[in-house]
Design a protein around this motif. Structure first.
Motif, PDB file in Angstrom:
ATOM      1  N   LEU A   1     -21.915 -11.953 -13.546  1.00 52.25           N
ATOM      2  CA  LEU A   1     -20.437 -12.997 -12.080  1.00 52.25           C
ATOM      3  C   LEU A   1     -19.310 -11.644 -11.940  1.00 52.25           C
ATOM      4  CD1 LEU A   1     -20.338 -14.721 -11.368  1.00 52.25           C
ATOM      5  CD2 LEU A   1     -19.697 -16.008 -13.219  1.00 52.25           C
ATOM      6  N   ARG A   2     -19.193 -10.711 -12.959  1.00 55.24           N
ATOM      7  CA  ARG A   2     -17.478  -9.920 -12.385  1.00 55.24           C
ATOM      8  C   ARG A   2     -18.217  -9.029 -11.730  1.00 55.24           C
ATOM      9  NH1 ARG A   2     -14.641  -7.743 -17.697  1.00 55.24           N
ATOM     10  NH2 ARG A   2     -13.614  -6.525 -16.011  1.00 55.24           N
ATOM     11  N   ALA A   3     -19.698  -8.580 -11.156  1.00 55.15           N
ATOM     12  CA  ALA A   3     -19.759  -7.264 -10.383  1.00 55.15           C
ATOM     13  C   ALA A   3     -19.826  -8.162  -8.745  1.00 55.15           C
ATOM     14  CB  ALA A   3     -20.821  -6.760 -10.952  1.00 55.15           C
ATOM     15  N   ARG A   4     -20.531  -9.769  -8.892  1.00 48.15           N
ATOM     16  CA  ARG A   4     -20.750 -10.186  -7.746  1.00 48.15           C
ATOM     17  C   ARG A   4     -19.053 -10.523  -6.945  1.00 48.15           C
ATOM     18  NH1 ARG A   4     -23.878 -15.106  -8.852  1.00 48.15           N
ATOM     19  NH2 ARG A   4     -24.004 -15.287  -6.672  1.00 48.15           N
ATOM     20  N   LEU A   5     -18.248 -10.584  -8.437  1.00 46.80           N
ATOM     21  CA  LEU A   5     -16.877 -11.306  -7.420  1.00 46.80           C
ATOM     22  C   LEU A   5     -15.878 -10.642  -7.204  1.00 46.80           C
ATOM     23  CD1 LEU A   5     -14.695 -13.030  -7.636  1.00 46.80           C
ATOM     24  CD2 LEU A   5     -13.697 -13.057  -9.677  1.00 46.80           C
ATOM     25  N   LEU A   6     -16.697  -9.331  -7.886  1.00 45.78           N
ATOM     26  CA  LEU A   6     -16.153  -7.520  -7.332  1.00 45.78           C
ATOM     27  C   LEU A   6     -16.365  -7.768  -5.778  1.00 45.78           C
ATOM     28  CD1 LEU A   6     -13.740  -5.406  -7.313  1.00 45.78           C
ATOM     29  CD2 LEU A   6     -16.385  -3.700  -9.012  1.00 45.78           C
TER      30      LEU A   6
ATOM     31  N   PHE B   1     -17.439  -9.794  -3.776  1.00 45.41           N
ATOM     32  CA  PHE B   1     -17.021 -10.623  -2.917  1.00 45.41           C
ATOM     33  C   PHE B   1     -15.278 -10.250  -2.889  1.00 45.41           C
ATOM     34  CE2 PHE B   1     -14.294 -15.095  -3.122  1.00 45.41           C
ATOM     35  CZ  PHE B   1     -14.776 -15.399  -2.028  1.00 45.41           C
ATOM     36  N   LEU B   2     -14.356 -10.081  -3.609  1.00 42.86           N
ATOM     37  CA  LEU B   2     -12.926  -9.218  -2.929  1.00 42.86           C
ATOM     38  C   LEU B   2     -13.661  -8.481  -2.193  1.00 42.86           C
ATOM     39  CD1 LEU B   2     -11.574 -10.146  -6.127  1.00 42.86           C
ATOM     40  CD2 LEU B   2     -11.647 -11.386  -4.298  1.00 42.86           C
ATOM     41  N   LYS B   3     -14.400  -7.523  -2.050  1.00 44.31           N
ATOM     42  CA  LYS B   3     -14.386  -6.528  -1.637  1.00 44.31           C
ATOM     43  C   LYS B   3     -13.555  -6.243  -0.111  1.00 44.31           C
ATOM     44  CE  LYS B   3     -17.113  -2.154  -0.853  1.00 44.31           C
ATOM     45  NZ  LYS B   3     -18.282  -2.111  -0.039  1.00 44.31           N
TER      46      LYS B   3
ATOM     47  N   LEU C   1     -10.081  -4.357   1.463  1.00 49.33           N
ATOM     48  CA  LEU C   1      -9.538  -3.617   1.860  1.00 49.33           C
ATOM     49  C   LEU C   1      -8.852  -4.220   3.167  1.00 49.33           C
ATOM     50  CD1 LEU C   1     -13.934  -2.652   1.953  1.00 49.33           C
ATOM     51  CD2 LEU C   1     -11.033  -1.542   1.489  1.00 49.33           C
ATOM     52  N   ALA C   2      -9.645  -5.357   3.973  1.00 47.45           N
ATOM     53  CA  ALA C   2      -8.162  -6.131   4.818  1.00 47.45           C
ATOM     54  C   ALA C   2      -7.101  -6.666   4.593  1.00 47.45           C
ATOM     55  CB  ALA C   2      -8.791  -7.494   5.529  1.00 47.45           C
ATOM     56  N   SER C   3      -6.400  -6.582   3.682  1.00 50.08           N
ATOM     57  CA  SER C   3      -5.298  -7.291   3.314  1.00 50.08           C
ATOM     58  C   SER C   3      -4.836  -6.085   2.667  1.00 50.08           C
ATOM     59  CB  SER C   3      -4.996  -8.612   3.101  1.00 50.08           C
ATOM     60  OG  SER C   3      -5.908  -9.676   3.440  1.00 50.08           O
ATOM     61  N   GLN C   4      -5.059  -5.066   1.843  1.00 50.84           N
ATOM     62  CA  GLN C   4      -4.604  -4.139   1.062  1.00 50.84           C
ATOM     63  C   GLN C   4      -3.498  -5.031  -0.254  1.00 50.84           C
ATOM     64  OE1 GLN C   4      -5.469  -0.834   1.278  1.00 50.84           O
ATOM     65  NE2 GLN C   4      -6.674  -1.728   1.980  1.00 50.84           N
ATOM     66  N   GLU C   5      -2.525  -4.786  -0.439  1.00 45.31           N
ATOM     67  CA  GLU C   5      -1.446  -4.878  -0.864  1.00 45.31           C
ATOM     68  C   GLU C   5      -1.316  -6.449  -1.178  1.00 45.31           C
ATOM     69  OE1 GLU C   5      -0.961  -4.388  -4.859  1.00 45.31           O
ATOM     70  OE2 GLU C   5      -1.099  -2.696  -3.631  1.00 45.31           O
ATOM     71  N   ALA C   6      -1.091  -6.911   0.027  1.00 49.51           N
ATOM     72  CA  ALA C   6      -0.883  -8.107   0.479  1.00 49.51           C
ATOM     73  C   ALA C   6      -1.959  -9.449  -0.203  1.00 49.51           C
ATOM     74  CB  ALA C   6      -0.845  -8.404   2.185  1.00 49.51           C
ATOM     75  N   PHE C   7      -3.275  -8.818  -0.337  1.00 46.20           N
ATOM     76  CA  PHE C   7      -4.035 -10.066  -0.924  1.00 46.20           C
ATOM     77  C   PHE C   7      -3.524 -10.505  -2.222  1.00 46.20           C
ATOM     78  CE2 PHE C   7      -7.393 -10.476  -3.495  1.00 46.20           C
ATOM     79  CZ  PHE C   7      -8.427 -11.825  -2.895  1.00 46.20           C
ATOM     80  N   PHE C   8      -3.354  -9.487  -3.220  1.00 45.38           N
ATOM     81  CA  PHE C   8      -2.445  -9.769  -4.553  1.00 45.38           C
ATOM     82  C   PHE C   8      -1.485 -10.428  -4.737  1.00 45.38           C
ATOM     83  CE2 PHE C   8      -4.802  -5.632  -4.693  1.00 45.38           C
ATOM     84  CZ  PHE C   8      -6.340  -6.245  -5.290  1.00 45.38           C
TER      85      PHE C   8
ATOM     86  N   ALA D   1     -10.164  -4.271  -8.711  1.00 48.55           N
ATOM     87  CA  ALA D   1     -10.317  -4.468  -7.023  1.00 48.55           C
ATOM     88  C   ALA D   1      -9.302  -3.689  -6.528  1.00 48.55           C
ATOM     89  CB  ALA D   1     -10.107  -5.771  -6.233  1.00 48.55           C
ATOM     90  N   ARG D   2      -7.848  -3.551  -7.147  1.00 46.45           N
ATOM     91  CA  ARG D   2      -7.175  -2.842  -6.532  1.00 46.45           C
ATOM     92  C   ARG D   2      -6.984  -1.610  -6.734  1.00 46.45           C
ATOM     93  NH1 ARG D   2      -1.911  -5.253  -8.599  1.00 46.45           N
ATOM     94  NH2 ARG D   2      -1.124  -5.555  -6.651  1.00 46.45           N
TER      95      ARG D   2
END
Length: 76
Positions: free
Chosen positions: A10-15, A17-19, A23-30, A70-71
């Protein structure tokens, strides 16, 4: 409670999912989950509940670990 192998999957799938979101938002995602020096697991969980509710069963520590990973992996 998840068994260890299910939790890792589940952790791998979540990672994954977030990829592309990271990548599109960079730091703004967090930014929505920033809290002092770390992240707010509850706000992240609420966001996930609307998009991918399967992941909300992970413990706070697991959610935060995936965010940190992810970061590390996807922010330039």
């Amino acid at each position: 409670m998840l068994d260890p192998s299910a939790k890792l999957r589940l952790r791998a799938r979540l990672l994954e999912f977030l990829k592309f979101r990271v990548l599109a938002s960079q730091e703004a995602f967090f930014e929505p989950w920033q809290q002092g020096d770390g992240h707010d697991a509850e706000r992240f969980r609420q966001w996930l509940a609307g998009l991918w509710p399967e992941a909300v069963v992970l413990a706070d520590a697991d959610l935060l670990a995936v965010l940190d990973q992810a970061r590390t992996l996807y922010v330039n």
